[in-house]
Design an enzyme around this catalytic site. Structure first.
Site, PDB file in Angstrom:
ATOM      1  CG  ASP A  54      10.251 -32.466 -37.207  1.00 20.32           C
ATOM      2  OD1 ASP A  54      11.024 -32.240 -36.256  1.00 20.32           O
ATOM      3  OD2 ASP A  54       9.183 -33.108 -37.094  1.00 20.32           O
TER       4      ASP A  54
ATOM      5  CG  ASP B 185      11.812 -37.319 -32.906  1.00 21.08           C
ATOM      6  OD1 ASP B 185      12.660 -37.821 -33.676  1.00 21.08           O
ATOM      7  OD2 ASP B 185      12.014 -37.115 -31.706  1.00 21.08           O
TER       8      ASP B 185
HETATM    9 MG   LIG Z   1       8.258 -33.482 -35.252  1.00 18.87          MG
END
Ligand SMILES: [Mg+2]
Length: 370
Positions: A8, A10
């Site tokens: 992932d 952010d």
């Molecule tokens: Mg995230």
């Protein structure tokens, strides 16, 4: 098969602003502590493909213009690249949650190419900071590393989560110390073989190939290699033992290759032992390049009705598929003693070579790469 880290963005690689959840100017770009150091080590030392999978709500709309996103994304990727962290693929979903698109995590439509059976998903991980990342892991058949130590309630996903942390150092140490266990099988028109190997086992196992002498030899690997091996092979023995012995070498080699993908702290050794009048010397190097050299000086050319040359073929198949350098030299008058001494010395050499110094932080090479 290739293993993958689906990572992932952010909240995992860079901080996620808690007001807008959007990194849309350089003032908001903060790399997660130590992500560069440890992601770089994972990339260099382990054998995972890196795939970034990120939801960027409304990217390209007025709420998140492209011009606010790409300069930051490109800068971040350049910083990673300059530190040796390259991504094999980047997938960005631009939809809003309410659209419920199959491309948006935890949907899997963006990563469908990884679901075609060519990837070892059972030993791959999703690393992300939200429960939707864990759900995504479950949907693609991976395990999850939840990068959010504040999450207390993991609900129905606790069986998917292997680690909860907010430290990249912890992730690195976790991946490095993963059990070196491999389950694999191989089916051709000539043989069906399945095996379980645990390099850190206790020397237990069971081997059944239908060739008693060969079973006895593979049991040397269990006993003298101090590893767990369960191997079952059904081959075309009505023809002869050739395909069964060769294919066991291929599958065992693949299993060793997969079990030693993390090479930090590996030893690189050899072994020499006598058995009555026979003397076997075996040198092995798990350095990632295959080479095989065989010398068997013995007047007898068969053992238990199996040509001695078939054992050369077994070890060659093993070395090629384990991608190791293997030298075996045997001298003696009795082929049974010679082959058994070779298997025992092989087991001892492999045992020493795959042992890990758990405090080592370097690869066992001056090249910086294995
Ligand atoms: Mg995230």
């Amino acid at each position: 098969m290739k293993k993958v880290l689906f990572i992932d963005r952010d909240g995992t690689l860079i901080s996620e602003p808690q007001d807008t959840f959007q990194v849309d100017n350089f003032g908001k770009l903060i790399f997660i502590k130590q992500v560069i150091t440890f992601l770089s080590k994972i990339r260099k030392e382990m054998d995972y493909e890196f795939v970034m999978v990120t939801n960027q709500d409304g990217l390209g709309t007025a709420s998140f213009p492209e011009s606010d996103f790409w300069p930051i994304q490109n800068f971040m990727m350049k910083v990673f690249e300059n530190e040796g962290i390259t991504f094999d693929a980047v997938f960005i979903d631009r939809s809003f949650p309410e659209q419920n698109l199959p491309t948006r995590k935890p949907g899997t439509a963006m990563v469908s190419k990884y679901l075609n059976g060519n990837y070892d998903l059972a030993n791959s991980f999703v690393i992300g900071d939200r429960i939707t990342d864990v759900e995504f892991a479950k949907n693609i058949g991976c395990k999850a590393i939840l990068f959010n130590s504040e999450t207390k309630e993991t609900g129905p996903y606790s069986s998917v989560i292997e680690l909860v942390t907010d430290s990249w150092e912890t992730i690195y140490n976790f991946l490095r110390g993963i059990d070196r266990k491999v389950i694999c099988k191989r089916t051709t028109s000539e043989t069906q073989i399945s095996l379980f190997l645990n390099l850190d086992g206790k020397g237990v196992g069971k081997v059944g190939t239908g060739i008693p002498f060969f079973d006895h030899m593979l049991e040397q690997l269990i006993r003298h290699g101090n590893m767990d091996l369960f191997l079952n092979a059904k081959g075309d023995l009505q023809i002869d033992s050739h395909h069964t012995i060769e294919d066991c070498g291929i599958l065992l080699g693949q299993a060793f290759y997969e079990a030693t993908t993390v090479k930090i702290g590996l030893n690189r050794y050899g072994f020499e032992l006598p058995m009555d009048e026979s003397l076997a010397k075996v040198a092995v190097d798990f350095g990632g390049r295959s080479y095989f050299k065989w010398s068997f000086k013995c007047p007898e050319t068969t053992v238990a009705d199996i040509p001695v040359s078939l054992f050369e073929h077994f070890f060659r198949s093993f070395a090629e598929h384990a991608r190791i350098n293997l030298h075996i030299k045997v001298k003696g008058r009795n082929a049974h003693h010679g082959i058994e001494a070779a298997f025992k010395a092989f087991a001892r050499a492999v045992k020493m070579a795959v042992q890990r110094n758990s405090f080592a932080t370097d690869l066992p090479t001056t090249k910086g790469l294995l």
